[in-house]
Design a protein around this motif. Structure first.
Motif, mmCIF file in Angstrom:
data_model
loop_
_atom_site.group_PDB
_atom_site.id
_atom_site.type_symbol
_atom_site.label_atom_id
_atom_site.label_comp_id
_atom_site.label_asym_id
_atom_site.label_seq_id
_atom_site.Cartn_x
_atom_site.Cartn_y
_atom_site.Cartn_z
ATOM 1 N N ARG A 49 0.828 -1.211 0.000
ATOM 2 C CA ARG A 49 0.000 0.000 0.000
ATOM 3 C C ARG A 49 0.856 1.252 0.000
ATOM 4 N N SER A 70 3.032 -3.092 -6.425
ATOM 5 C CA SER A 70 1.993 -2.090 -6.635
ATOM 6 C C SER A 70 2.618 -0.812 -7.189
ATOM 7 N N ASP A 71 1.755 0.076 -7.635
ATOM 8 C CA ASP A 71 2.222 1.369 -8.130
ATOM 9 C C ASP A 71 2.369 2.385 -6.999
ATOM 10 N N GLN A 72 2.458 1.895 -5.776
ATOM 11 C CA GLN A 72 2.587 2.759 -4.600
ATOM 12 C C GLN A 72 4.031 2.818 -4.109
ATOM 13 N N ARG A 76 8.756 2.633 -10.984
ATOM 14 C CA ARG A 76 7.676 2.726 -11.969
ATOM 15 C C ARG A 76 8.149 2.323 -13.364
ATOM 16 N N ASP A 86 4.503 -2.840 -12.264
ATOM 17 C CA ASP A 86 3.985 -2.034 -11.155
ATOM 18 C C ASP A 86 2.513 -1.772 -11.474
ATOM 19 N N LEU A 87 1.630 -2.305 -10.626
ATOM 20 C CA LEU A 87 0.200 -2.333 -10.913
ATOM 21 C C LEU A 87 -0.621 -1.605 -9.863
ATOM 22 N N ALA A 88 -1.744 -1.069 -10.303
ATOM 23 C CA ALA A 88 -2.691 -0.461 -9.373
ATOM 24 C C ALA A 88 -3.268 -1.544 -8.471
ATOM 25 N N LEU A 89 -3.329 -1.274 -7.184
ATOM 26 C CA LEU A 89 -3.807 -2.277 -6.228
ATOM 27 C C LEU A 89 -5.223 -2.749 -6.525
ATOM 28 N N LYS A 90 -6.074 -1.860 -6.980
ATOM 29 C CA LYS A 90 -7.488 -2.202 -7.184
ATOM 30 C C LYS A 90 -7.761 -2.930 -8.495
ATOM 31 N N ASP A 91 -6.765 -3.052 -9.346
ATOM 32 C CA ASP A 91 -6.950 -3.694 -10.650
ATOM 33 C C ASP A 91 -6.668 -5.193 -10.536
#
Length: 142
Positions: A49, A70-72, A76, A86-91
């Motif tokens: 996160r 994640s992308d957090q 990048r 690096d991915l969005a957590l919600k995807d």
């Protein structure tokens, strides 16, 4: 575990996994064992996160291992560099797709990603701007 509710959420999700998917949650690893542990695995999976740097990501690159993070983090555009994702957590679809990518990867592609990951480490550590900024943290101008 620094966030018990998040840890419990992860455990619930792990319990729902099917088939040959295995998840091992490791205890903290002594620093002198870290390189050995990273080398025993194929990919660093870190759906964090948030990280202000993500030293474990750089250590994974050092050991020639791609990452799925994640992308957090500040790390990048990994896909374009051939060192991971690096991915969005919600995807959730993207995470599933990328996990499957690593599961289906042949040895030649894995070896290429490992080389690219180690090269990423070398580039980072030899970047003159990063070296200069790091020295500035520890050396005073007095």
């Amino acid at each position: 575990v620094y966030d018990e509710s998040y840890h419990q959420e992860c455990l619930r999700l792990i319990d729902r996994l099917e088939g040959s998917i295995r998840v091992r949650i490791l205890d903290p690893i002594a620093h002198d064992e870290l390189k050995k542990v990273i080398k025993q695995h194929h990919v660093l999976f870190l759906p964090t996160r948030g990280e202000n740097f993500g030293h474990i990501i750089l250590e994974s690159f050092m050991m020639g291992r791609p990452v799925l993070i994640s992308d957090q983090t500040p790390w990048r555009n990994l896909e374009s560099q051939g060192v991971g994702f690096d991915l969005a957590l919600k995807d959730e679809q993207a995470w599933t797709k990328r996990l499957d990518f690593f599961l289906q990867m042949d040895q030649t592609h894995f070896d290429a990603m490992c080389r690219a990951a180690h090269e990423k480490y070398q580039e980072f550590c030899n970047d003159p701007e990063i070296v200069k900024a790091s020295k500035g943290l520890f050396l005073s101008s007095e």
